[in-house]
Write a protein that holds these residues in place. Structure first.
Motif, PDB file in Angstrom:
ATOM      1  N   ASN A  21      38.029  47.912  32.775  1.00  0.00           N
ATOM      2  CA  ASN A  21      39.477  48.052  32.596  1.00  0.00           C
ATOM      3  C   ASN A  21      40.198  47.147  33.588  1.00  0.00           C
ATOM      4  N   SER A  22      39.922  45.843  33.500  1.00  0.00           N
ATOM      5  CA  SER A  22      40.549  44.929  34.459  1.00  0.00           C
ATOM      6  C   SER A  22      40.973  43.665  33.709  1.00  0.00           C
ATOM      7  N   ALA A  23      41.014  42.545  34.400  1.00  0.00           N
ATOM      8  CA  ALA A  23      41.526  41.305  33.791  1.00  0.00           C
ATOM      9  C   ALA A  23      40.895  41.033  32.426  1.00  0.00           C
ATOM     10  N   GLY A  24      39.570  41.060  32.374  1.00  0.00           N
ATOM     11  CA  GLY A  24      38.874  40.739  31.128  1.00  0.00           C
ATOM     12  C   GLY A  24      39.172  41.746  30.041  1.00  0.00           C
ATOM     13  N   GLY A  25      39.031  43.018  30.344  1.00  0.00           N
ATOM     14  CA  GLY A  25      39.228  44.069  29.350  1.00  0.00           C
ATOM     15  C   GLY A  25      40.650  44.112  28.816  1.00  0.00           C
ATOM     16  N   SER A  81      36.235  52.852  32.015  1.00  0.00           N
ATOM     17  CA  SER A  81      36.081  52.312  33.365  1.00  0.00           C
ATOM     18  C   SER A  81      35.558  53.380  34.305  1.00  0.00           C
ATOM     19  N   ASP A  82      34.706  52.994  35.226  1.00  0.00           N
ATOM     20  CA  ASP A  82      34.255  53.976  36.210  1.00  0.00           C
ATOM     21  C   ASP A  82      35.189  54.043  37.408  1.00  0.00           C
ATOM     22  N   GLU A  83      36.220  53.187  37.428  1.00  0.00           N
ATOM     23  CA  GLU A  83      37.251  53.329  38.458  1.00  0.00           C
ATOM     24  C   GLU A  83      38.290  54.324  37.936  1.00  0.00           C
ATOM     25  N   PRO A  84      38.943  55.058  38.835  1.00  0.00           N
ATOM     26  CA  PRO A  84      39.852  56.109  38.363  1.00  0.00           C
ATOM     27  C   PRO A  84      41.280  55.653  38.086  1.00  0.00           C
ATOM     28  N   SER A 131      45.784  44.839  39.756  1.00  0.00           N
ATOM     29  CA  SER A 131      45.408  43.467  40.096  1.00  0.00           C
ATOM     30  C   SER A 131      44.470  43.502  41.292  1.00  0.00           C
ATOM     31  N   ARG A 132      43.208  43.238  40.997  1.00  0.00           N
ATOM     32  CA  ARG A 132      42.181  43.356  42.037  1.00  0.00           C
ATOM     33  C   ARG A 132      42.499  42.525  43.288  1.00  0.00           C
ATOM     34  N   PRO A 133      42.954  41.267  43.145  1.00  0.00           N
ATOM     35  CA  PRO A 133      43.230  40.492  44.362  1.00  0.00           C
ATOM     36  C   PRO A 133      44.277  41.153  45.256  1.00  0.00           C
ATOM     37  N   LYS A 193      31.315  56.419  33.891  1.00  0.00           N
ATOM     38  CA  LYS A 193      30.451  55.246  33.884  1.00  0.00           C
ATOM     39  C   LYS A 193      29.619  55.186  32.611  1.00  0.00           C
ATOM     40  N   ALA A 194      29.551  53.978  32.040  1.00  0.00           N
ATOM     41  CA  ALA A 194      28.620  53.760  30.922  1.00  0.00           C
ATOM     42  C   ALA A 194      27.228  53.625  31.525  1.00  0.00           C
ATOM     43  N   GLN A 195      26.306  54.424  31.013  1.00  0.00           N
ATOM     44  CA  GLN A 195      24.992  54.489  31.626  1.00  0.00           C
ATOM     45  C   GLN A 195      23.977  53.605  30.919  1.00  0.00           C
ATOM     46  N   GLY A 202      34.678  37.358  31.934  1.00  0.00           N
ATOM     47  CA  GLY A 202      35.011  37.657  33.320  1.00  0.00           C
ATOM     48  C   GLY A 202      33.834  37.490  34.266  1.00  0.00           C
ATOM     49  N   ASP A 203      33.913  38.201  35.385  1.00  0.00           N
ATOM     50  CA  ASP A 203      32.918  38.039  36.446  1.00  0.00           C
ATOM     51  C   ASP A 203      31.499  38.394  36.003  1.00  0.00           C
ATOM     52  N   ALA A 204      31.376  39.201  34.949  1.00  0.00           N
ATOM     53  CA  ALA A 204      30.049  39.616  34.485  1.00  0.00           C
ATOM     54  C   ALA A 204      29.358  38.518  33.675  1.00  0.00           C
ATOM     55  N   ILE A 224      36.597  34.210  38.711  1.00  0.00           N
ATOM     56  CA  ILE A 224      38.020  34.099  39.049  1.00  0.00           C
ATOM     57  C   ILE A 224      38.861  34.782  37.976  1.00  0.00           C
ATOM     58  N   TRP A 225      39.993  35.262  38.414  1.00  0.00           N
ATOM     59  CA  TRP A 225      40.901  36.028  37.561  1.00  0.00           C
ATOM     60  C   TRP A 225      41.322  35.259  36.293  1.00  0.00           C
ATOM     61  N   PRO A 226      41.806  34.000  36.414  1.00  0.00           N
ATOM     62  CA  PRO A 226      42.278  33.324  35.187  1.00  0.00           C
ATOM     63  C   PRO A 226      41.185  33.206  34.126  1.00  0.00           C
TER      64      PRO A 226
HETATM   65  C1  LIG Z   1      39.738  40.773  47.522  1.00  0.00           C
HETATM   66  C2  LIG Z   1      39.669  39.917  46.298  1.00  0.00           C
HETATM   67  C3  LIG Z   1      40.504  38.815  46.190  1.00  0.00           C
HETATM   68  C4  LIG Z   1      40.462  38.015  45.065  1.00  0.00           C
HETATM   69  N1  LIG Z   1      41.313  36.953  44.993  1.00  0.00           N
HETATM   70  C5  LIG Z   1      41.310  36.181  43.886  1.00  0.00           C
HETATM   71  C6  LIG Z   1      42.210  35.091  43.774  1.00  0.00           C
HETATM   72  O1  LIG Z   1      43.020  34.812  44.662  1.00  0.00           O
HETATM   73  N2  LIG Z   1      42.155  34.332  42.655  1.00  0.00           N
HETATM   74  C7  LIG Z   1      41.281  34.612  41.637  1.00  0.00           C
HETATM   75  O2  LIG Z   1      41.292  33.902  40.637  1.00  0.00           O
HETATM   76  N3  LIG Z   1      40.420  35.631  41.721  1.00  0.00           N
HETATM   77  C8  LIG Z   1      40.412  36.418  42.820  1.00  0.00           C
HETATM   78  N4  LIG Z   1      39.522  37.460  42.901  1.00  0.00           N
HETATM   79  C9  LIG Z   1      38.550  37.649  41.812  1.00  0.00           C
HETATM   80  C10 LIG Z   1      39.116  38.453  40.656  1.00  0.00           C
HETATM   81  O3  LIG Z   1      39.597  39.681  41.117  1.00  0.00           O
HETATM   82  C11 LIG Z   1      38.037  38.654  39.595  1.00  0.00           C
HETATM   83  O4  LIG Z   1      37.643  37.394  39.099  1.00  0.00           O
HETATM   84  C12 LIG Z   1      38.527  39.522  38.436  1.00  0.00           C
HETATM   85  O5  LIG Z   1      38.857  40.804  38.880  1.00  0.00           O
HETATM   86  C13 LIG Z   1      37.479  39.614  37.326  1.00  0.00           C
HETATM   87  O6  LIG Z   1      37.920  40.485  36.322  1.00  0.00           O
HETATM   88  P1  LIG Z   1      36.896  41.235  35.374  1.00  0.00           P
HETATM   89  O7  LIG Z   1      37.730  41.891  34.337  1.00  0.00           O
HETATM   90  O8  LIG Z   1      35.835  40.313  34.950  1.00  0.00           O
HETATM   91  O9  LIG Z   1      36.144  42.317  36.279  1.00  0.00           O
HETATM   92  P2  LIG Z   1      36.591  43.336  37.385  1.00  0.00           P
HETATM   93  O10 LIG Z   1      37.973  43.088  37.849  1.00  0.00           O
HETATM   94  O11 LIG Z   1      35.527  43.330  38.403  1.00  0.00           O
HETATM   95  O12 LIG Z   1      36.572  44.731  36.624  1.00  0.00           O
HETATM   96  C14 LIG Z   1      35.425  45.283  36.069  1.00  0.00           C
HETATM   97  C15 LIG Z   1      35.631  46.765  35.902  1.00  0.00           C
HETATM   98  O13 LIG Z   1      34.559  47.313  35.127  1.00  0.00           O
HETATM   99  C16 LIG Z   1      34.129  48.519  35.702  1.00  0.00           C
HETATM  100  N5  LIG Z   1      32.740  48.768  35.282  1.00  0.00           N
HETATM  101  C17 LIG Z   1      31.671  47.988  35.519  1.00  0.00           C
HETATM  102  N6  LIG Z   1      30.561  48.524  35.002  1.00  0.00           N
HETATM  103  C18 LIG Z   1      30.926  49.685  34.401  1.00  0.00           C
HETATM  104  C19 LIG Z   1      30.223  50.692  33.698  1.00  0.00           C
HETATM  105  N7  LIG Z   1      28.909  50.621  33.496  1.00  0.00           N
HETATM  106  N8  LIG Z   1      30.917  51.753  33.228  1.00  0.00           N
HETATM  107  C20 LIG Z   1      32.270  51.843  33.420  1.00  0.00           C
HETATM  108  N9  LIG Z   1      32.975  50.903  34.072  1.00  0.00           N
HETATM  109  C21 LIG Z   1      32.318  49.844  34.569  1.00  0.00           C
HETATM  110  C22 LIG Z   1      34.280  48.249  37.182  1.00  0.00           C
HETATM  111  O14 LIG Z   1      34.302  49.423  37.930  1.00  0.00           O
HETATM  112  C23 LIG Z   1      35.611  47.517  37.218  1.00  0.00           C
HETATM  113  O15 LIG Z   1      36.677  48.408  37.245  1.00  0.00           O
HETATM  114  C24 LIG Z   1      39.547  38.303  44.020  1.00  0.00           C
HETATM  115  C25 LIG Z   1      38.708  39.404  44.125  1.00  0.00           C
HETATM  116  C26 LIG Z   1      38.762  40.213  45.244  1.00  0.00           C
HETATM  117  C27 LIG Z   1      37.858  41.388  45.331  1.00  0.00           C
END
Ligand SMILES: Cc1cc2nc3c(=O)[nH]c(=O)nc-3n(C[C@H](O)[C@H](O)[C@H](O)COP(=O)(O)OP(=O)(O)OC[C@H]3O[C@@H](n4cnc5c(N)ncnc54)[C@H](O)[C@@H]3O)c2cc1C
Lengths: 146, 442
Positions: free
Chosen positions: B14-18, B38-41, B46-48, B83-85, B284-286, B302-304
């Motif tokens: 439940n973050s940028a990608g989702g 999401s396993d976060e509550p 915005s994670r950054p 959490k998805a197991q 995303g990051d995965a 990265i977020w974008p």
């Molecule tokens: C301190 C910090 C600063 C940052 N600064 C920048 C920046 O300046 N510029 C930039 O571009 N990027 C920055 N980033 C990176 C950016 O935050 C990530 O690239 C972005 O959050 C990726 O998004 P995502 O949706 O892929 O994953 P995430 O944001 O990591 O979200 C994934 C979510 O999935 C949940 N999840 C995972 N597995 C399961 C499961 N099995 N069951 C249920 N839920 C699950 C996680 O708990 C999490 O909530 C920063 C990151 C951090 C930590």
């Protein structure tokens, strides 16, 4: 959607578009007060210049805006109805990722206030202030692609 | 019997990608059922911005990535704190920790990354933290608040983006920070050495101690067993009340391993963000997705890119073909008032590249070319027009005959060949298009 385009051949880089942009985005409408404030608002446009070429540049309000997709804070949105790309200045954290993402360098860093500013096509006006006030007719506000 | 919930689109993460995936789906399919897990509550934040929580206790409402009514307005079911197991790919089913099963028609894995914890003594001690989630930031905040008065010293292991982010927040909390970076300069995945030196100088100016070319070999304890300091690989001890481990993140691939989904470093996806299993997408990051500057799949956390990848995944999931063909690494930082942006390949991996560089006062510009095309860039100081160069990079324009202009102090579109800007900015010639209303200034 309607966008602002330049007639570069008649632009003389008088910078009046900048002044009117600032005035239109100033909390006070009186020009003297607007510019005597400590920090007048930053113009949301720029003058591109390499003589003999000069023109006034504003946000394209792109169909798939790179700024929106790059915004870490979710502060930039494209209105699904009007197509206008706006920033929520309170939400913007001044990370400047959109500045790097914008293909035209159209986003401005307001360092003093810690957030970006960008063209919003002057909500509430039929014609954006820069277009309406260009003494040479060097800006037009018409339908067109980004 | 455990119940099975059936949904059309299941989004894990439940973050940028989702979030960007669901927005793209909703633009195409306004009523297909969507569930985000999401396993976060928390609702998507915005994670950054967790560094803003740590430095100034920014409330969650001001960290939210979307309006509070986002899920409701878009008719999205959101399951938080679960959490998805396990994935059962043959059955199109995911099992949650509490036994609930959810079946999907299309699945997105946007599970992000996990902090890498190097194997060494002392990582389990009280006072050792990672810095990835809002809960991490809250835990650090609580720990700092209960330490006795006097100067607090922190060791931040790792001088990457996250290490420097947490450093800035700690400095704002009046903590004395030492960054220990194993490689020769900080921010080494996004900056060349000269550029990183300018950032290091700014950090030092703010009172940060930076040790490069050294690693931490163990975390030592105080009388109570909590963190007391670290030992470096040259045997040197450093005292500290708190240690932040920020050596990097690795893709969170646990759901995909030992399934038919191909996993390399990250979950491997093609340009439509689809994994090796049809109907299952990742971003995303995965994910390990195509990077067009390197012309290969890479993990680019990265977020974008999570947002762009999410949009492309969502379009494909909803049946509209789309590709992510122009993704690249890009970062923008603003630490202690110094603006730094970088994109693409900033350090040439081999011969055959040309580097254009300019430096004046605090402004640095570095542009890396290959066969006349921009493949990498760094701007420090005045970064306002940096997007123009990134656009040339994205469009792969041959800049050979005007490359000097790219370093021009007054870099602007008018110094570039007309064909780059004219189609986008020049007023349509009268008579070009019929029925057009032209509003010209008075
Ligand atoms: C301190 C910090 C600063 C940052 N600064 C920048 C920046 O300046 N510029 C930039 O571009 N990027 C920055 N980033 C990176 C950016 O935050 C990530 O690239 C972005 O959050 C990726 O998004 P995502 O949706 O892929 O994953 P995430 O944001 O990591 O979200 C994934 C979510 O999935 C949940 N999840 C995972 N597995 C399961 C499961 N099995 N069951 C249920 N839920 C699950 C996680 O708990 C999490 O909530 C920063 C990151 C951090 C930590």
């Amino acid at each position: 959607m309607k966008r602002i385009y330049a007639r570069e051949e008649v632009c003389i880089a008088c910078h009046l578009c900048e002044v009117h942009c600032q005035l239109a985005h100033s909390p006070v409408s009186d020009p003297v007060k607007a510019f005597n404030k400590n920090i007048p608002p930053l113009p949301r446009l720029r003058i591109e210049e390499r003589r003999p070429i000069t023109f006034s540049l504003q946000c394209r309000h792109c169909e798939e805006p790179a700024c929106v997709e790059s915004c870490l804070a979710g502060a930039i949105q494209k209105d699904p109805e009007t197509g206008i790309v706006t920033v929520n200045e309170e939400k913007c954290i001044g990370c400047w990722t959109c500045v790097l993402a914008c293909p035209w360098g159209a986003i401005r860093q307001d360092n003093a206030r810690g957030h970006i500013v960008k063209c919003d096509l002057c909500p509430g006006r039929d014609t954006p202030a820069c277009v309406a006030n260009c003494p040479n007719g060097a800006l037009v506000y018409v339908e067109g692609g980004d | 019997m455990t119940k099975t919930i059936q949904v059309k689109y299941l989004i894990i993460g439940n973050s940028a990608g989702g979030i960007n995936t669901t927005e793209a789906i909703r633009k195409i399919d306004s009523d297909g059922s969507i569930t985000i897990l999401s396993d976060e509550p928390y609702p998507a934040y915005s994670r950054p911005l967790i560094s803003k929580y740590l430095s100034e206790k920014r409330p969650l409402e001001k960290m939210l990535y979307r309006q509070p009514d986002f899920y409701e307005r878009n008719n999205i079911e959101v399951i938080l704190g679960k959490k998805a197991q396990k994935l059962n790919i043959a059955e199109h089913e995911v099992e949650l920790a509490d036994g609930t099963k959810i079946s999907w028609e299309k699945l997105l894995l946007a599970t992000g990354g996990l902090a890498i914890i190097p194997r060494m003594e002392g990582t389990e001690r009280e006072g050792v933290f990672t810095f990835i989630t809002l809960d991490d930031a809250k835990a650090i905040d609580r720990y700092l608040s209960q330490l006795p008065g006097g100067t607090v010293r922190a060791v931040v292991i790792g001088g990457g983006l996250i290490g420097v982010s947490v450093t800035e927040a700690l400095v704002k909390r009046h903590v004395q920070v030492t960054i220990v970076e194993m490689r020769d300069w900080i921010l080494n995945t996004m900056l060349d050495r000269d550029s990183a030196d300018v950032v290091a100088e700014t950090l030092r100016g703010a009172g940060v101690n930076i040790i490069t070319g050294r690693s931490v070999t163990s975390i030592t304890g105080n009388q109570t067993g909590a963190v007391g300091g670290v030992i470096l690989d040259n045997g040197e001890p450093l005292s500290a009340e708190i240690v932040i481990v920020a050596v990097g993140v690795r893709p969170r691939v646990e759901l995909a391993v030992n399934t038919a989904i191909k996993v390399n470093r990250g979950i491997v996806v093609d340009r439509s963000m689809e994994t090796s299993v049809p109907g299952i997408y990742a971003c995303g990051d995965a994910a390990e997705a195509y990077d067009f500057i390197y012309d290969q799949n890479r993990v680019t956390p990265i977020w974008p890119n999570a947002c762009i990848g999410g949009r492309v995944a969502g379009q494909n999931m909803a049946g509209v073909p789309s590709e992510c063909s122009k993704c690249m690494g890009m970062n923008s930082l603003d630490y202690f008032g110094l603006s730094v942006v970088s994109a693409g390949m900033v350090i040439p991996p081999e011969d055959g590249y040309e580097v254009l560089a300019a430096r004046s006062n605090h402004d640095i510009r570095r542009i890396v070319l290959k066969d006349g095309r921009v493949v990498g860039m760094v701007f420090i100081g005045n970064v306002e027009r940096s997007g123009i160069i990134r656009n040339l990079m994205k469009a792969q324009v041959d800049v050979s005959h005007f490359k000097k202009e790219l370093l021009a102090e007054n870099l602007n579109l008018a110094v570039l060949p007309r064909e780059i800007w004219e189609p986008h900015f020049a007023a349509p010639k009268t008579g070009d298009r019929e029925g057009e209303r032209v509003t010209i200034g008075k």
